[in-house]
Scaffold this active site. Structure first.
Site, PDB file in Angstrom:
ATOM      1  N   LYS A  81       1.765   7.016   2.306  1.00 11.08           N
ATOM      2  CA  LYS A  81       2.757   6.437   3.220  1.00 11.08           C
ATOM      3  C   LYS A  81       4.134   7.127   3.096  1.00 11.08           C
ATOM      4  CE  LYS A  81       0.510   1.877   3.387  1.00 11.08           C
ATOM      5  NZ  LYS A  81       0.721   0.410   3.221  1.00 11.08           N
TER       6      LYS A  81
ATOM      7  N   PHE B 188       5.877  -9.440   9.415  1.00 11.38           N
ATOM      8  CA  PHE B 188       6.329  -8.123   8.974  1.00 11.38           C
ATOM      9  C   PHE B 188       5.825  -6.985   9.865  1.00 11.38           C
ATOM     10  CE2 PHE B 188       2.543  -9.263   6.446  1.00 11.38           C
ATOM     11  CZ  PHE B 188       1.695  -8.199   6.736  1.00 11.38           C
TER      12      PHE B 188
ATOM     13  N   ARG C 200      -9.773   1.091  -3.522  1.00 10.30           N
ATOM     14  CA  ARG C 200      -8.961  -0.132  -3.586  1.00 10.30           C
ATOM     15  C   ARG C 200      -8.536  -0.407  -5.040  1.00 10.30           C
ATOM     16  NH1 ARG C 200      -7.067  -2.342   1.235  1.00 10.30           N
ATOM     17  NH2 ARG C 200      -6.989  -4.357   0.184  1.00 10.30           N
TER      18      ARG C 200
ATOM     19  N   THR D  42      -1.633  -5.003  -3.383  1.00 13.92           N
ATOM     20  CA  THR D  42      -0.672  -4.730  -2.300  1.00 13.92           C
ATOM     21  C   THR D  42       0.761  -4.779  -2.818  1.00 13.92           C
ATOM     22  OG1 THR D  42      -2.223  -5.816  -0.800  1.00 13.92           O
ATOM     23  CG2 THR D  42      -0.003  -5.423   0.041  1.00 13.92           C
TER      24      THR D  42
ATOM     25  N   ARG E 186      -0.152   2.123  -6.962  1.00 15.75           N
ATOM     26  CA  ARG E 186       0.975   1.242  -6.596  1.00 15.75           C
ATOM     27  C   ARG E 186       1.806   0.845  -7.809  1.00 15.75           C
ATOM     28  NH1 ARG E 186      -2.544  -1.895  -1.976  1.00 15.75           N
ATOM     29  NH2 ARG E 186      -1.769  -0.737  -0.163  1.00 15.75           N
TER      30      ARG E 186
ATOM     31  N   HIS F 200      -2.367   3.488   1.675  1.00 10.77           N
ATOM     32  CA  HIS F 200      -3.308   2.604   2.377  1.00 10.77           C
ATOM     33  C   HIS F 200      -4.718   3.035   1.997  1.00 10.77           C
ATOM     34  CE1 HIS F 200      -5.725   0.719   5.506  1.00 10.77           C
ATOM     35  NE2 HIS F 200      -6.315   1.898   5.628  1.00 10.77           N
TER      36      HIS F 200
HETATM   37  P1  ATP Z   1      -3.179  -1.422   3.370  1.00  7.01           P
HETATM   38  O1  ATP Z   1      -3.860  -2.085   4.544  1.00  7.01           O
HETATM   39  O2  ATP Z   1      -1.914  -0.681   3.754  1.00  7.01           O
HETATM   40  O3  ATP Z   1      -4.127  -0.616   2.549  1.00  7.01           O
HETATM   41  P2  ATP Z   1      -3.447  -3.842   1.880  1.00  7.01           P
HETATM   42  O4  ATP Z   1      -4.815  -3.906   2.457  1.00  7.01           O
HETATM   43  O5  ATP Z   1      -3.304  -3.906   0.383  1.00  7.01           O
HETATM   44  O6  ATP Z   1      -2.683  -2.560   2.359  1.00  7.01           O
HETATM   45  P3  ATP Z   1      -2.624  -5.683   3.942  1.00  7.01           P
HETATM   46  O7  ATP Z   1      -2.619  -7.154   3.732  1.00  7.01           O
HETATM   47  O8  ATP Z   1      -3.713  -5.083   4.771  1.00  7.01           O
HETATM   48  O9  ATP Z   1      -2.548  -4.980   2.500  1.00  7.01           O
HETATM   49  O10 ATP Z   1      -1.215  -5.301   4.561  1.00  7.01           O
HETATM   50  C1  ATP Z   1      -1.035  -4.054   5.213  1.00  7.01           C
HETATM   51  C2  ATP Z   1       0.310  -3.492   4.853  1.00  7.01           C
HETATM   52  O11 ATP Z   1       1.324  -4.306   5.422  1.00  7.01           O
HETATM   53  C3  ATP Z   1       0.640  -3.463   3.360  1.00  7.01           C
HETATM   54  O12 ATP Z   1       0.103  -2.370   2.671  1.00  7.01           O
HETATM   55  C4  ATP Z   1       2.140  -3.406   3.391  1.00  7.01           C
HETATM   56  O13 ATP Z   1       2.602  -2.086   3.674  1.00  7.01           O
HETATM   57  C5  ATP Z   1       2.459  -4.317   4.568  1.00  7.01           C
HETATM   58  N1  ATP Z   1       2.700  -5.682   4.109  1.00  7.01           N
HETATM   59  C6  ATP Z   1       1.771  -6.575   3.689  1.00  7.01           C
HETATM   60  N2  ATP Z   1       2.331  -7.736   3.324  1.00  7.01           N
HETATM   61  C7  ATP Z   1       3.667  -7.581   3.522  1.00  7.01           C
HETATM   62  C8  ATP Z   1       4.805  -8.407   3.338  1.00  7.01           C
HETATM   63  N3  ATP Z   1       4.688  -9.647   2.875  1.00  7.01           N
HETATM   64  N4  ATP Z   1       6.008  -7.878   3.658  1.00  7.01           N
HETATM   65  C9  ATP Z   1       6.149  -6.633   4.126  1.00  7.01           C
HETATM   66  N5  ATP Z   1       5.114  -5.801   4.343  1.00  7.01           N
HETATM   67  C10 ATP Z   1       3.901  -6.257   4.030  1.00  7.01           C
HETATM   68 MG    MG Z   2      -5.232  -3.675   4.533  1.00  2.00          MG
END
Ligand code: ATP
Ligand code: MG
Length: 139
Positions: free
Chosen positions: A10, A58, A86, A92, A103, A116
């Site tokens: 990212k 968000f 993962r 996250t 991370r 991601h």
């Molecule tokens: P990714 O999909 O990027 O691999 P993830 O699966 O761990 O991450 P998701 O729940 O799918 O997490 O959220 C997608 C992305 O949205 C996160 O990686 C982060 O960049 C952003 N995000 C998630 N939660 C928040 C939050 N509470 N505030 C700001 N951004 C967030």
């Molecule tokens: Mg995700």
């Protein structure tokens, strides 16, 4: 089972010149980078990619962030690649990420969290197809 998963390094990570360091963690974990390119994501691409989150508070911030600087999109291959990546990424929220994960090592916040990775084999196929043609993936 050998699988392919989709990865994005990212903007927070490309901005800090961490592409090589992130790739070292990926390769040390036994995952093979079988396709990779540095791109600037368009708004339309980012909105489509994160469509599942469009009702989340968000979402706007996430699209702004993902289009704010170049990203590196990748296809990773290996045994159980989806779940394995993962694990390698960590939680996250970097505050909850395990030691040694990407991370934990590099993420700045829950939003600007460096990488991601696809959350299922089905989504991996969809995400890979959004950014790569078959001939760009050399396994
Ligand atoms: P990714 O999909 O990027 O691999 P993830 O699966 O761990 O991450 P998701 O729940 O799918 O997490 O959220 C997608 C992305 O949205 C996160 O990686 C982060 O960049 C952003 N995000 C998630 N939660 C928040 C939050 N509470 N505030 C700001 N951004 C967030
Ligand atoms: Mg995700």
């Amino acid at each position: 089972m050998t699988e392919r998963t989709f990865s994005i390094i990212k903007p927070d990570a490309t901005r800090r010149n961490l592409t090589g360091k992130v790739n070292a963690v990926i390769e040390d974990a036994g995952l093979r980078i079988v396709a990779q390119k540095r791109i600037r994501m368009s708004r339309a691409q980012a909105e489509k990619f994160y469509e599942v989150h469009k009702e989340r508070p968000f979402f706007g911030e996430l699209v702004d962030f993902m289009t704010s600087a170049p990203v590196v999109v990748q296809v990773l291959e290996g045994d159980n690649a989806v779940a394995r990546y993962r694990e390698v990424m960590g939680a996250t929220n970097p505050a909850q990420a395990a030691e040694g994960t990407i991370r934990k090592l590099y993420a700045e916040s829950v939003g600007e969290n460096s990488v991601h990775g696809s959350d299922s084999l089905e989504n991996a196929k969809i995400e890979i197809a959004q950014f790569f043609t078959d001939d760009e993936i050399v396994g």
